[in-house]
Motif scaffolding. Structure first.
Motif, PDB file in Angstrom:
ATOM      1  N   SER A 244       0.898  -1.099   0.018  1.00 55.15           N
ATOM      2  CA  SER A 244      -0.029  -0.083   0.075  1.00 55.15           C
ATOM      3  C   SER A 244       0.714   1.259  -0.037  1.00 55.15           C
ATOM      4  N   LEU A 352      -7.701  -1.218  -4.269  1.00 54.73           N
ATOM      5  CA  LEU A 352      -6.928  -1.175  -5.812  1.00 54.73           C
ATOM      6  C   LEU A 352      -7.518  -2.502  -6.343  1.00 54.73           C
ATOM      7  N   VAL A 435      -5.098  -3.374  -0.665  1.00 49.19           N
ATOM      8  CA  VAL A 435      -4.084  -3.326  -1.664  1.00 49.19           C
ATOM      9  C   VAL A 435      -3.425  -4.660  -1.795  1.00 49.19           C
TER      10      VAL A 435
END
Length: 448
Positions: A244, A352, A435
């Motif tokens: 991240s 993401l 992430v």
């Protein structure tokens, strides 16, 4: 009678008007926390804190000033307002400062749906102590762990209220519960350390202290015998624990304050590809039970879900009112602030797009390279995106981990790196930044 944060914020506004301010806003944060740390099976440190912090921002035309205090007595509020107005008279004019227009303000929000506060009673200190001891014991039980340097458990709550002379008034409460453990393996110059921890809004969501301690111990033992890797160009797999940070660099470069200053390697990239075309980066400040969730920002604007990157293309900056005005744009509802400074742009919860393969699949496919599990230091050129960080983790040969490595540096350029990322599917959905592990081919590695 005890004043609530809402009471205090409106009293500050009243005092500001009486002192001669043209406009003002006030933020009040009321919180408490308790934490314990153990070592060697006994309590090493216990702390409890309670307090109220308040900040007042006043405007005289295009001039502003901010004062803060932890004293909410009526005479203090009056003195704060008078001092702030006096400071504003001497401040330089800022054509971009000022409160939001009434039409911009958040009007309605569903606070219960966000589940920001756990109604479960505050845990007793004995319960926190029991959890910290359990984490320590689990870490020490892992073969190869020589000591646990720190095991801790904590609980905290805070209430925040924001009010302004433009008519906005709103607040919410948060709770947090955490457990952590730091384990050490090896002896002398061969000692290695690693950690595990968990922090949640609701106590029932928190992972068990036994799991946290055991994971910290296993991670520390896995690092025994670390050595420097080879120097060259290799694929690098960023473990989910630290991947991240790459998205953090992207967010820093797309922050409206940096763009307005012209100090960003992304300043000319709006509407251009910054990630692989099948990946999106979504900001969602309305996820239940997540630390980054909030119904409105620090200027009273409604927070909103948005695709910062949509199928690889950068769609916009992260803006508060000031940076939006400088760029002749509209705020994205991303203002954050404390009690002693003005608002500034900040991101909330980010996700993401996950990949279709596991981390193990990416390890197998990368052949020979580096799996990074920890990074230290940071040299990022904000204007060019040149990237260099100290790293440690594990060396991979023919798709399999062979040995731990440390004392190396990974380098590249963020503009190029981010366009080449290959995500795994192992992101933890309960984090504020979701992430997964990320593979990047062709990074420069400096070791032996």
């Amino acid at each position: 009678m005890t004043l609530t944060p809402e009471d205090i914020s409106h009293s500050l506004l009243d005092a500001a008007r009486k002192a001669g301010a043209d406009a003002a806003d006030a933020i009040v944060i009321d919180g408490s926390s308790v934490s314990v740390e153990v070592r060697g099976g006994t309590l090493e440190h216990a702390e409890r804190s309670e307090g109220t912090d308040l900040g007042l921002r006043v405007f005289l035309g295009q001039r502003q000033a901010i004062v803060s205090s932890s004293d909410s007595r009526p005479e203090t509020l009056i003195a704060m307002a008078e001092r702030a107005v006096a400071m504003a008279r001497e401040a330089p004019e800022d054509p971009f400062t000022g409160l939001a227009d009434t039409a911009q303000l958040a009007k309605d929000w569903d606070l219960p749906a966000l589940e920001l506060f756990d109604p479960t009673p505050e845990p007793a200190a004995e319960d926190l102590l029991r959890n910290a001891l359990a984490a320590e014991a689990a870490g020490l039980a892992v073969q190869g762990v020589s000591q646990v340097s720190d095991a801790a458990a904590g609980y905290g709550t805070h209430r925040v209220h924001l009010a302004a002379t433009n008519g906005f008034s709103g607040g919410y409460a948060r709770s947090s519960r955490s457990t952590s453990c730091v384990a050490i393996s090896g002896e002398g110059t061969g000692m290695e350390r690693d950690y595990d921890g968990d922090s949640r809004t609701f106590q029932n969501d928190l992972r068990s202290p036994e799991e946290i301690g055991r994971t910290a111990g296993e991670r520390a033992v896995a690092l025994v015998g670390a050595r420097k890797p080879a120097t060259g160009t290799f694929p690098v797999l960023f473990d989910e624990r630290i991947s991240s940070s790459l998205i953090g660099h992207l967010m820093g470069a797309s922050n409206g304050a940096a763009i307005a200053r012209g100090a960003s390697w992304l300043k000319d990239c709006l509407g251009e590809q910054v990630l692989p075309e099948h990946l999106s980066l979504i900001e969602n400040p309305h996820r239940p039970r997540i630390s980054g969730s909030r119904p409105f920002d620090a200027e009273g604007l409604a927070t909103q879900q948005r695709a910062i990157v949509d199928n690889g293309v950068l769609t916009g900056w992260t803006l508060d009112l000031s940076s939006a005005r400088k760029l002749d744009m509209t705020s994205t509802g991303n203002a954050a602030r404390g009690v002693s400074g003005p608002p500034s742009p900040s991101n909330w919860n980010l996700s993401l797009t996950q990949g279709t393969h596991s981390r193990e699949d990416l390890l197998r496919d990368m052949g020979t390279g580096l799996l990074v599990t920890s990074m230290i230091g940071s040299t990022i050129n904000p204007n060019t995106g040149d990237y260099s960080r100290g790293a440690s983790g594990f060396w991979v040969e023919n798709g399999e981990i062979t040995h731990p490595v440390n004392e190396c540096t990974i380098a590249g350029n963020l503009r190029d790196m981010l366009k080449r990322i290959i995500p795994a599917n192992d992101a933890r959905p309960y984090l504020s930044r979701v992430v997964p592990s990320v593979l990047i081919e062709g990074m420069t590695l400096a070791g032996n």
